[in-house]
Motif scaffolding. Structure first.
Motif, PDB file in Angstrom:
ATOM      1  N   GLU B  36       0.827  -1.183   0.000  1.00 36.46           N
ATOM      2  CA  GLU B  36       0.000   0.000   0.000  1.00 36.46           C
ATOM      3  C   GLU B  36       0.870   1.246   0.000  1.00 36.46           C
ATOM      4  O   GLU B  36       1.903   1.285   0.653  1.00 36.46           O
ATOM      5  CB  GLU B  36      -0.840  -0.053   1.294  1.00 36.46           C
ATOM      6  N   ASP B  62     -17.068  -4.316  -0.812  1.00 32.24           N
ATOM      7  CA  ASP B  62     -15.731  -4.385  -0.214  1.00 32.24           C
ATOM      8  C   ASP B  62     -15.098  -5.772  -0.269  1.00 32.24           C
ATOM      9  O   ASP B  62     -14.102  -6.024   0.380  1.00 32.24           O
ATOM     10  CB  ASP B  62     -15.745  -3.910   1.251  1.00 32.24           C
ATOM     11  N   SER B  97     -10.656  -2.875   3.478  1.00 32.79           N
ATOM     12  CA  SER B  97     -11.147  -1.997   4.534  1.00 32.79           C
ATOM     13  C   SER B  97     -11.240  -0.557   4.040  1.00 32.79           C
ATOM     14  O   SER B  97     -11.884   0.277   4.638  1.00 32.79           O
ATOM     15  CB  SER B  97     -10.230  -2.088   5.747  1.00 32.79           C
ATOM     16  N   GLU B  98     -10.584  -0.291   2.917  1.00 35.16           N
ATOM     17  CA  GLU B  98     -10.521   1.084   2.425  1.00 35.16           C
ATOM     18  C   GLU B  98     -11.459   1.275   1.241  1.00 35.16           C
ATOM     19  O   GLU B  98     -11.730   0.344   0.502  1.00 35.16           O
ATOM     20  CB  GLU B  98      -9.102   1.371   1.964  1.00 35.16           C
ATOM     21  N   LYS B 120      -7.128   4.401  -4.032  1.00 35.00           N
ATOM     22  CA  LYS B 120      -8.002   4.704  -2.897  1.00 35.00           C
ATOM     23  C   LYS B 120      -8.878   5.906  -3.217  1.00 35.00           C
ATOM     24  O   LYS B 120      -8.450   6.841  -3.883  1.00 35.00           O
ATOM     25  CB  LYS B 120      -7.155   5.057  -1.673  1.00 35.00           C
ATOM     26  N   LYS B 123     -10.963  10.215   1.127  1.00 33.90           N
ATOM     27  CA  LYS B 123     -11.726   9.876   2.334  1.00 33.90           C
ATOM     28  C   LYS B 123     -12.922  10.812   2.479  1.00 33.90           C
ATOM     29  O   LYS B 123     -12.864  11.976   2.142  1.00 33.90           O
ATOM     30  CB  LYS B 123     -10.817   9.997   3.558  1.00 33.90           C
TER      31      LYS B 123
END
Lengths: 155, 134
Positions: B36, B62, B97-98, B120, B123
């Motif tokens: 990551e 997910d 989880s992301e 990603k 957020k």
């Protein structure tokens, strides 16, 4: 009586005897499973890398090995008489400084293995190619090793 | 990495629960590397024998599912001399989880190694909830 005496010993009661019998039964099952596992027999690992599958037909031997991520020029193949040497190094390139690894299951390292073919081969006509990380070798059998049809003459 | 060790044979791991697969055949767990950075998650999976159009990557709720089909590469009239590994499909699931930008996922299969880049998502902005006094 011996049996009687045995059961009197602490820790050698009925319960333990059964546990012991159960253990023996499981061991025998394991043994029979490995010996008579039927047509779907499990592969036998030599413990050497790479794992090889060898098959044959009338004219050729075929050797296959799974070498994911490797290029054709990273693998060295050598033949001497009936022995085929496969060696190389699997490299896993660095992904930079700032990466955080969560899993690392793929392995890098050197390997070298020599395998003896069961019959004489024609070393000049070996064909090797690499497709999708699988190395395939087609090794022609020498004329002497090929099965010959014998015609039975009627007098 | 400068150091180089001797490679050991790793036995192919069969997927434990085969109950979900409708088609017969062996199913193995591919070995993976997952790493990551700030921007993305990268997954590398060893799937030797799988062609690019035989890989299925599925991401929903997910759960990331990887499937790789292997076409048998042995000829019909070949008989076994030595069998050290078995051939089968590859299957593995991961829960992420992301949050991932689904439309920006990149997949690349080369020499039997799948490289999957999962960018990603930004957020979600933290929200502040004011509590009013009655």
């Amino acid at each position: 009586m011996l049996a009687r005496r045995k059961f009197d010993l602490p820790g050698m009661g009925w319960k333990n005897t059964f546990a012991e019998m159960e253990r023996m039964r499981r061991e025998i099952d394991l043994l029979t499973d490995t010996l008579f596992s039927g047509p779907q027999s499990r592969p036998i690992s030599s413990g050497l890398f790479p794992a090889l599958n060898i098959t044959e037909d009338k004219d050729n031997y075929y050797i296959r090995a799974e070498l994911p991520g490797m290029k054709a020029d990273e693998i060295d193949l050598q033949v001497k008489a009936r022995n085929l040497g496969i060696s190389g190094e699997r490299k896993i390139h660095s992904e930079g400084e700032n990466v955080k690894y969560h899993r690392r299951e793929r392995e890098a390292g050197k390997f070298a293995r020599v395998i003896e073919l069961p019959g004489e081969i024609d070393a000049d006509k070996i064909n090797a190619h690499m497709v999708n990380g699988v190395l395939s070798l087609t090794i022609p059998k020498s004329e002497a090793a090929k099965p010959k049809q014998i015609t039975i003459k009627t007098v | 990495m400068a150091e180089s060790k001797e490679l050991q044979v790793k036995e192919k791991q069969e997927v434990a629960s085969s109950g979900e697969h409708t088609r017969p055949g062996l199913v193995f767990t591919p070995a993976v590397d997952i790493f990551e950075t700030d921007r993305e998650i990268t997954l590398l999976a060893d799937m030797p024998g799988v062609a690019a159009n035989d890989v299925t990557i599925d991401l929903r709720d997910d759960i990331l599912t990887l499937t790789g089909d292997v076409k048998p590469w042995e000829g019909a009239d070949e008989s076994d001399v030595l069998v050290e590994f078995e051939i089968g499909k590859y299957y593995r699931q991961f829960s992420l989880s992301e949050l991932i930008k689904q439309d920006k996922i990149e997949a690349n299969l080369q020499d039997g190694v799948l490289r999957l880049v999962l960018p990603k998502a930004e957020k979600a902005m933290p929200r502040k909830i004011a509590v009013k006094a009655a």
